[in-house]
Design a protein around this motif. Structure first.
Motif, PDB file in Angstrom:
ATOM      1  N   HIS A 147      94.348  59.479 -37.006  1.00  0.00           N
ATOM      2  CA  HIS A 147      93.496  58.344 -37.017  1.00  0.00           C
ATOM      3  C   HIS A 147      94.299  57.012 -37.209  1.00  0.00           C
ATOM      4  O   HIS A 147      93.954  56.109 -37.893  1.00  0.00           O
ATOM      5  CB  HIS A 147      92.281  58.203 -37.891  1.00  0.00           C
ATOM      6  CG  HIS A 147      90.946  59.018 -37.210  1.00  0.00           C
ATOM      7  ND1 HIS A 147      89.998  58.388 -37.141  1.00  0.00           N
ATOM      8  CD2 HIS A 147      90.974  59.858 -36.435  1.00  0.00           C
ATOM      9  CE1 HIS A 147      88.861  59.060 -36.510  1.00  0.00           C
ATOM     10  NE2 HIS A 147      89.654  60.177 -36.025  1.00  0.00           N
ATOM     11  N   ASP A 164      87.380  54.179 -34.197  1.00  0.00           N
ATOM     12  CA  ASP A 164      86.432  54.701 -33.298  1.00  0.00           C
ATOM     13  C   ASP A 164      86.070  54.368 -31.979  1.00  0.00           C
ATOM     14  O   ASP A 164      86.089  54.724 -30.721  1.00  0.00           O
ATOM     15  CB  ASP A 164      85.188  54.924 -34.083  1.00  0.00           C
ATOM     16  CG  ASP A 164      85.263  56.019 -35.278  1.00  0.00           C
ATOM     17  OD1 ASP A 164      86.069  56.805 -34.952  1.00  0.00           O
ATOM     18  OD2 ASP A 164      84.244  56.045 -36.028  1.00  0.00           O
ATOM     19  N   TYR A 168      87.259  55.598 -27.943  1.00  0.00           N
ATOM     20  CA  TYR A 168      86.223  55.621 -27.305  1.00  0.00           C
ATOM     21  C   TYR A 168      86.524  54.859 -25.928  1.00  0.00           C
ATOM     22  O   TYR A 168      86.545  55.523 -24.927  1.00  0.00           O
ATOM     23  CB  TYR A 168      84.896  54.929 -27.597  1.00  0.00           C
ATOM     24  CG  TYR A 168      83.651  55.288 -26.701  1.00  0.00           C
ATOM     25  CD1 TYR A 168      83.136  56.291 -26.698  1.00  0.00           C
ATOM     26  CD2 TYR A 168      83.268  54.322 -25.919  1.00  0.00           C
ATOM     27  CE1 TYR A 168      81.844  56.571 -26.011  1.00  0.00           C
ATOM     28  CE2 TYR A 168      82.173  54.422 -25.091  1.00  0.00           C
ATOM     29  CZ  TYR A 168      81.589  55.535 -25.053  1.00  0.00           C
ATOM     30  OH  TYR A 168      80.378  55.975 -24.217  1.00  0.00           O
ATOM     31  N   VAL A 186      79.048  55.079 -30.262  1.00  0.00           N
ATOM     32  CA  VAL A 186      80.236  54.864 -31.479  1.00  0.00           C
ATOM     33  C   VAL A 186      78.967  54.437 -32.439  1.00  0.00           C
ATOM     34  O   VAL A 186      79.435  55.205 -33.827  1.00  0.00           O
ATOM     35  CB  VAL A 186      81.018  53.753 -31.052  1.00  0.00           C
ATOM     36  CG1 VAL A 186      81.945  53.428 -32.333  1.00  0.00           C
ATOM     37  CG2 VAL A 186      81.873  54.015 -29.726  1.00  0.00           C
TER      38      VAL A 186
END
Length: 231
Positions: A147, A164, A168, A186
């Motif tokens: 991440h 995130d 996406y 999300v």
């Protein structure tokens, strides 16, 4: 005969064309549903489970295909859509793509060519999830396992929600993503909720990944709908 269980919605008011397409794709193994006007199309498109692909005629009773596509994307529908129309001018094609269409076929068309386009759209849709551990665009390399991301050799500090959102976007690259989709997928929120928070997070994300946040190259705004990630 093709072997597929893909669910296809054909939105076509012309009886001859509609019936022909319905029979053609049924023979090829598709699970076919047909709608004959814009209102019925919206009801079908927004009913779960989602269709794997939608063939959407532009000239429809009740509301035209552009209106159906616009409303569907605003409602969070992300099924691939192929527009069908006799209008071959570039301005109509651009309008369809701006609203979130995945492909555009001008009548009259060859049925086998249309089937090939449907297969291509389905393959792109099924492979839209990023399978690799990392993805690179511009000067940015994103590592999905950790991440983290690096831009020009320096680590970019994201909030968990910003990462995130970026992930996406990358997973749905080349597709128009509505604000309602982001809220649903999300944030995990559904319903009519203000979307200004989304815009603020996207603006913050742009500052971290775009060469010029005021002229974004990667996260494009699709006015009236949402965003599109292009790399």
């Amino acid at each position: 005969m093709e072997t597929t269980n893909a669910r296809i919605l054909i939105v076509e008011d012309d009886p001859e064309v509609g019936t022909g397409l319905e029979d053609f794709f049924s023979i090829k193994g598709y699970d076919v549903t047909r709608a004959t006007d814009g209102a019925e199309a919206m009801q079908q498109i927004t009913t779960l489970p989602p269709y794997d692909v939608v063939l959407l005629d532009v000239m429809l009773p009740e509301k035209d295909g552009f209106d159906v596509l616009r409303e569907a994307r605003k409602a969070g529908v992300d099924s691939p859509v192929i527009m069908l129309t006799v209008k071959g001018q570039d301005k109509h094609k651009l309008r369809g793509f701006d609203l979130g269409a995945d492909d555009y076929v001008t009548k009259p068309f060859n049925a086998e060519e249309l089937a090939a386009r449907v297969r291509a759209v389905l393959e792109r849709s099924r492979s839209s999830e990023v399978d690799d551990d990392a993805y690179t665009f511009g000067d940015v390399k994103v590592d999905f396992d950790t991440h983290t991301a690096v831009k020009n050799g320096e680590e970019v500090e994201f909030t968990s929600l910003e990462f995130d959102i970026l992930e996406y976007f990358i997973n749905h690259r080349g597709r128009t993503v509505s604000r309602k989709q982001l809220l649903r997928d999300v944030w995990g929120i559904s319903g009519d909720i203000t979307t200004r928070t989304i815009d603020r997070h996207v603006a913050s994300l742009r500052k971290k990944i775009e060469p010029d946040p005021n002229e974004p190259q990667f996260i494009e705004t699709v006015y009236g709908i949402g965003y599109k990630f292009s790399a």
